[in-house]
Design a protein around this motif. Structure first.
Motif, PDB file in Angstrom:
ATOM      1  N   ILE A  72       3.437 -15.300  10.542  1.00  0.00           N
ATOM      2  CA  ILE A  72       4.863 -14.981  10.617  1.00  0.00           C
ATOM      3  C   ILE A  72       5.374 -15.152  12.040  1.00  0.00           C
ATOM      4  CG2 ILE A  72       6.440 -12.997  10.515  1.00  0.00           C
ATOM      5  CD1 ILE A  72       5.129 -12.263   7.873  1.00  0.00           C
ATOM      6  N   SER A 114       6.104  -6.714  -1.361  1.00  0.00           N
ATOM      7  CA  SER A 114       4.891  -7.408  -1.800  1.00  0.00           C
ATOM      8  C   SER A 114       5.059  -7.825  -3.259  1.00  0.00           C
ATOM      9  CB  SER A 114       3.686  -6.482  -1.678  1.00  0.00           C
ATOM     10  OG  SER A 114       2.610  -7.018  -2.418  1.00  0.00           O
ATOM     11  N   GLU A 115       4.491  -8.965  -3.585  1.00  0.00           N
ATOM     12  CA  GLU A 115       4.558  -9.465  -4.970  1.00  0.00           C
ATOM     13  C   GLU A 115       3.796  -8.562  -5.942  1.00  0.00           C
ATOM     14  OE1 GLU A 115       3.371 -10.818  -2.256  1.00  0.00           O
ATOM     15  OE2 GLU A 115       1.730 -12.235  -2.604  1.00  0.00           O
ATOM     16  N   GLY A 141      -2.853  -4.471  10.890  1.00  0.00           N
ATOM     17  CA  GLY A 141      -4.013  -3.755  10.374  1.00  0.00           C
ATOM     18  C   GLY A 141      -4.713  -2.880  11.404  1.00  0.00           C
ATOM     19  N   GLY A 162       4.076 -14.484  -0.663  1.00  0.00           N
ATOM     20  CA  GLY A 162       4.283 -14.630   0.770  1.00  0.00           C
ATOM     21  C   GLY A 162       4.492 -16.062   1.206  1.00  0.00           C
ATOM     22  N   GLY A 171       8.321 -15.403   1.166  1.00  0.00           N
ATOM     23  CA  GLY A 171       8.205 -14.836   2.517  1.00  0.00           C
ATOM     24  C   GLY A 171       8.358 -15.903   3.581  1.00  0.00           C
ATOM     25  N   THR A 205      11.071 -16.160   6.715  1.00  0.00           N
ATOM     26  CA  THR A 205      10.734 -16.049   8.141  1.00  0.00           C
ATOM     27  C   THR A 205      10.908 -17.375   8.879  1.00  0.00           C
ATOM     28  OG1 THR A 205       8.413 -16.345   7.511  1.00  0.00           O
ATOM     29  CG2 THR A 205       9.157 -14.110   7.919  1.00  0.00           C
ATOM     30  N   CYS A 209      -3.159   1.621   6.627  1.00  0.00           N
ATOM     31  CA  CYS A 209      -3.380   0.924   7.898  1.00  0.00           C
ATOM     32  C   CYS A 209      -4.000   1.877   8.908  1.00  0.00           C
ATOM     33  CB  CYS A 209      -2.061   0.401   8.437  1.00  0.00           C
ATOM     34  SG  CYS A 209      -0.822   1.680   8.635  1.00  0.00           S
ATOM     35  N   LYS A 238      11.855  -8.448   1.619  1.00  0.00           N
ATOM     36  CA  LYS A 238      10.919  -8.994   0.627  1.00  0.00           C
ATOM     37  C   LYS A 238       9.735  -8.043   0.455  1.00  0.00           C
ATOM     38  CE  LYS A 238       7.287 -11.542   0.528  1.00  0.00           C
ATOM     39  NZ  LYS A 238       6.553 -10.910  -0.605  1.00  0.00           N
ATOM     40  N   PHE A 275       8.014  -6.821  10.255  1.00  0.00           N
ATOM     41  CA  PHE A 275       6.934  -7.067   9.292  1.00  0.00           C
ATOM     42  C   PHE A 275       5.926  -5.937   9.313  1.00  0.00           C
ATOM     43  CE2 PHE A 275       2.557  -8.764   8.723  1.00  0.00           C
ATOM     44  CZ  PHE A 275       2.643  -9.076   7.367  1.00  0.00           C
ATOM     45  N   THR A 276       5.522  -5.467   8.139  1.00  0.00           N
ATOM     46  CA  THR A 276       4.392  -4.555   8.006  1.00  0.00           C
ATOM     47  C   THR A 276       3.416  -5.209   7.045  1.00  0.00           C
ATOM     48  OG1 THR A 276       5.910  -2.699   8.238  1.00  0.00           O
ATOM     49  CG2 THR A 276       3.710  -2.184   7.475  1.00  0.00           C
ATOM     50  N   ASN A 307       0.806  -1.229   0.000  1.00  0.00           N
ATOM     51  CA  ASN A 307       0.000   0.000   0.000  1.00  0.00           C
ATOM     52  C   ASN A 307       0.838   1.277   0.000  1.00  0.00           C
ATOM     53  OD1 ASN A 307       0.567  -0.761   2.771  1.00  0.00           O
ATOM     54  ND2 ASN A 307      -0.693   0.978   3.347  1.00  0.00           N
ATOM     55  N   GLY A 348       8.797 -12.326  -4.421  1.00  0.00           N
ATOM     56  CA  GLY A 348       7.950 -13.502  -4.591  1.00  0.00           C
ATOM     57  C   GLY A 348       6.751 -13.451  -3.672  1.00  0.00           C
TER      58      GLY A 348
HETATM   59  P1  NAD Z   1      -0.299  -8.955   3.538  1.00  0.00           P
HETATM   60  O1  NAD Z   1      -0.252  -9.361   4.968  1.00  0.00           O
HETATM   61  O2  NAD Z   1      -1.156  -9.723   2.602  1.00  0.00           O
HETATM   62  O3  NAD Z   1       1.165  -9.007   2.902  1.00  0.00           O
HETATM   63  C1  NAD Z   1       2.235  -8.294   3.461  1.00  0.00           C
HETATM   64  C2  NAD Z   1       3.528  -8.961   3.066  1.00  0.00           C
HETATM   65  O4  NAD Z   1       3.607 -10.239   3.701  1.00  0.00           O
HETATM   66  C3  NAD Z   1       3.675  -9.224   1.567  1.00  0.00           C
HETATM   67  O5  NAD Z   1       5.010  -8.973   1.202  1.00  0.00           O
HETATM   68  C4  NAD Z   1       3.342 -10.695   1.454  1.00  0.00           C
HETATM   69  O6  NAD Z   1       3.919 -11.311   0.330  1.00  0.00           O
HETATM   70  C5  NAD Z   1       3.943 -11.232   2.742  1.00  0.00           C
HETATM   71  N1  NAD Z   1       3.424 -12.515   3.212  1.00  0.00           N
HETATM   72  C6  NAD Z   1       2.173 -13.021   3.041  1.00  0.00           C
HETATM   73  N2  NAD Z   1       2.092 -14.245   3.628  1.00  0.00           N
HETATM   74  C7  NAD Z   1       3.299 -14.506   4.187  1.00  0.00           C
HETATM   75  C8  NAD Z   1       3.841 -15.589   4.938  1.00  0.00           C
HETATM   76  N3  NAD Z   1       3.120 -16.664   5.241  1.00  0.00           N
HETATM   77  N4  NAD Z   1       5.115 -15.505   5.356  1.00  0.00           N
HETATM   78  C9  NAD Z   1       5.868 -14.427   5.086  1.00  0.00           C
HETATM   79  N5  NAD Z   1       5.412 -13.364   4.352  1.00  0.00           N
HETATM   80  C10 NAD Z   1       4.150 -13.407   3.924  1.00  0.00           C
HETATM   81  O7  NAD Z   1      -0.638  -7.415   3.564  1.00  0.00           O
HETATM   82  P2  NAD Z   1      -0.888  -6.476   2.326  1.00  0.00           P
HETATM   83  O8  NAD Z   1      -2.207  -6.852   1.729  1.00  0.00           O
HETATM   84  O9  NAD Z   1       0.331  -6.443   1.463  1.00  0.00           O
HETATM   85  O10 NAD Z   1      -0.998  -5.052   3.062  1.00  0.00           O
HETATM   86  C11 NAD Z   1      -2.172  -4.620   3.635  1.00  0.00           C
HETATM   87  C12 NAD Z   1      -2.159  -4.868   5.143  1.00  0.00           C
HETATM   88  O11 NAD Z   1      -1.020  -4.278   5.733  1.00  0.00           O
HETATM   89  C13 NAD Z   1      -3.349  -4.196   5.813  1.00  0.00           C
HETATM   90  O12 NAD Z   1      -3.883  -5.077   6.781  1.00  0.00           O
HETATM   91  C14 NAD Z   1      -2.732  -2.983   6.485  1.00  0.00           C
HETATM   92  O13 NAD Z   1      -3.451  -2.491   7.579  1.00  0.00           O
HETATM   93  C15 NAD Z   1      -1.390  -3.498   6.857  1.00  0.00           C
HETATM   94  N6  NAD Z   1      -0.455  -2.379   7.068  1.00  0.00           N
HETATM   95  C16 NAD Z   1      -0.052  -2.061   8.339  1.00  0.00           C
HETATM   96  C17 NAD Z   1       0.787  -0.955   8.548  1.00  0.00           C
HETATM   97  C18 NAD Z   1       1.234  -0.545   9.932  1.00  0.00           C
HETATM   98  O14 NAD Z   1       2.176   0.235  10.044  1.00  0.00           O
HETATM   99  N7  NAD Z   1       0.587  -1.010  10.991  1.00  0.00           N
HETATM  100  C19 NAD Z   1       1.217  -0.210   7.460  1.00  0.00           C
HETATM  101  C20 NAD Z   1       0.777  -0.570   6.183  1.00  0.00           C
HETATM  102  C21 NAD Z   1      -0.041  -1.662   5.999  1.00  0.00           C
END
Ligand code: NAD
Length: 496
Positions: free
Chosen positions: A242, A183-184, A258, A214, A218, A222, A290, A181, A232-233, A158, A212
């Motif tokens: 994770i 986001s893909e 989130g 998650g 990912g 991890t 977020c 890593k 992680f974000t 995002n 790649g």
């Molecule tokens: P997501 O959790 O789907 O993916 C985030 C990252 O995690 C990606 O790089 C993804 O490939 C990776 N990932 C997914 N599964 C994994 C696994 N099993 N092991 C390791 N890595 C894995 O999130 P998103 O859709 O990319 O982003 C939106 C989310 O992020 C929303 O919930 C938002 O609120 C949150 N967010 C939080 C903050 C904060 O500072 N609190 C900031 C921005 C976004």
């Protein structure tokens, strides 16, 4: 802006070198959400490639110059990274918009933030100090901070540059090394970002990049026993997975997750300010934040007037080509996400909430994942649109009567990332500040990030904080050394 000459096929950068995508490897198409055209390809790193990146980071930490450099020498390189980001801001903006669809005004600000992250944490690390204890007259005991090791850093789509740069800067500023890593959905700007980090003089192996999905790339990162920590974000469910994986190896996690934050408009608010602020709080960044104020709580005495004005303004938001400076919203990041967001309008209707605006694709666009700003008057805080993170341009309005109600509703959530209060009354301000269970309370302002201050979530919104002291605490180990200041009597076991 047009920069046609960019690297379309991106993969890993390991030990300072771009890794040529393997023939027969797995490639993912990266789609421009504004045009639905394929903008490039992503070469997915498998477990072996992730392993090579971790080994490079491990070697850079265990044997390389970075953790052993003076803080001033590290600071000079981190400042050079800041300068590279700023000097290449047009190129980075082009790539970021191509992957995310975020409007250029948002992106300009986020690139400045990415640069500021490096400057800020270079300064924080430059001033970090330990402790000394002299209360025991026979000893000098001092506490030093050491870099913690190799970090697995995982970023969302995002706000790729702003958020990944936060992960990287807070980690390496203290002498650590990492594997990042992205986001893909959004690999292109971060590939260039890691190239620029090296062009700024970063030693090889300090910042490695793998790309790649998650559950493939990912998870390999991890689950590795060779990393020392995870930053992680991303989403809350991913955060759980994770933390479970890292926990098996006893690796600590910093999780920024989130939110479903309340933006509370009291009758004592400056009406126009509150209107501007609540609109920005939910519709900025295409609603994909977020820290969005996605539950808008309005006091009953001003509710009719406020909701009418809010809906009128939401309907007038300019939606279109994210490269066009006049646009206030671009497309959502990818088709599946757009469909999920639109699905919540149907859920709202089925549950008996009223859709006051939007809830459908924006008219006038043949291509692109454009969604109209959506406003729903929720039946109550139990509605799914008030409980689940939608992560799009989707405002759920709830009417309340008293401050007690407002605080109860604000706290009645699985999440606790931030909150917003709009009021000119001091007692109301103080009650919100004290009683809302969220990591940040913003009063009479939309999002304002003070990078020195802690940022992170209560409850399911995260574990740990970014910020000067908090990042220092997470990314360093504490070591206590005790030395006698004069000869001491040691029991002489076995001497007689
Ligand atoms: P997501 O959790 O789907 O993916 C985030 C990252 O995690 C990606 O790089 C993804 O490939 C990776 N990932 C997914 N599964 C994994 C696994 N099993 N092991 C390791 N890595 C894995 O999130 P998103 O859709 O990319 O982003 C939106 C989310 O992020 C929303 O919930 C938002 O609120 C949150 N967010 C939080 C903050 C904060 O500072 N609190 C900031 C921005 C976004």
């Amino acid at each position: 802006m047009k920069i046609s000459d960019y690297r379309r096929h991106v993969g890993s950068i390991i030990d300072g070198q771009a890794v040529a995508p393997m023939p027969g490897g797995y490639d993912i198409e990266v789609v421009n959400p504004a045009t639905e055209e394929v903008a490039g390809l992503l070469h997915e790193a498998d477990a072996a490639e992730v392993g090579a990146a971790i080994v490079a980071a491990r070697r850079a930490f265990d044997e390389g110059p970075w953790p052993r450099m003076s803080a001033d020498a590290r600071k000079a390189i981190l400042y050079a990274v800041r300068d590279k980001i700023l000097a290449h801001s047009d190129e980075l903006a082009f790539l970021e918009i191509m992957n995310t669809g975020l409007p250029i005004a948002s992106i300009r600000w986020q690139i400045t933030r990415a640069a500021a992250n490096f400057e800020m944490f270079a300064d924080v690390a430059g001033l970090a100090a330990g402790q000394t204890f002299t209360q025991n007259a026979s000893y000098l005991t001092y506490v030093t901070r050491e870099p913690k090791g190799v970090a697995a850093l995982i970023a969302p789509w995002n706000a790729p540059l702003a958020l990944a740069s936060m992960r990287v800067a807070t980690c390496i500023a203290f002498g650590n090394t990492c594997v990042l890593k992205p986001s893909e959905f959004t690999p292109h700007s971060l590939f260039r970002f890691v190239e620029l980090i090296h062009e700024a003089g970063m030693p090889a192996g300090v910042v490695n990049l793998v790309n790649g999905r998650g559950h493939v790339t990912g998870a390999a990162l991890t689950e590795s026993a060779l990393i020392d920590m995870v930053g992680f974000t991303g989403g809350t469910e991913t955060g759980r997975a994770i933390m479970a994986a890292a926990g098996r190896n006893l690796k600590p996690c910093l999780l920024e997750l989130g939110g479903k934050s309340a933006s509370i408009v009291f009758e004592s608010a400056d009406f126009e300010q509150a209107l501007d602020g609540t609109l920005a709080g939910i519709f900025a960044n295409n609603g994909q934040q977020c820290l969005a104020g996605s539950r808008i709580l309005v006091q009953r005495s001003i509710a009719d007037r406020f909701i009418e004005a809010f809906v009128a303004r939401a309907k007038s938001i300019r939606i279109g080509d994210p490269y066009d400076e006049r646009m206030e919203m671009g497309p959502l990041a990818y088709r599946g996400h757009m469909e999920r967001v639109l699905g919540y309008a149907r859920i709202a209707e089925a549950e008996g909430s009223r859709v006051l605006a939007g809830g459908r694709r924006a008219a006038g666009h043949d291509k692109g994942f454009y969604v109209e700003p959506t406003v729903v008057l929720a039946q109550d805080n139990g509605a799914r649109v008030c409980r689940e993170e939608i992560f799009g341009p989707f405002a759920s309005i709830i009417v309340f009567d008293t401050i007690d109600d407002a605080i109860r509703i604000a706290n009645d959530s699985e999440f606790g990332l931030v909150s917003y209060a709009w009021t000119s009354d001091l007692a109301t301000t103080m009650r919100c500040s004290r009683e809302i269970r969220a990591g940040t309370v913003w009063v009479n302002t939309p999002m304002m990030r003070e990078l020195r201050a802690p940022f992170g979530g209560y409850k399911a919104s995260g574990i740990g904080r970014d910020g000067a002291e908090s990042s220092l605490a997470f990314f360093t180990e504490l070591k206590t050394t005790s030395i006698p200041v004069a000869p001491i009597a040691i029991p002489r076991l076995g001497a007689n």
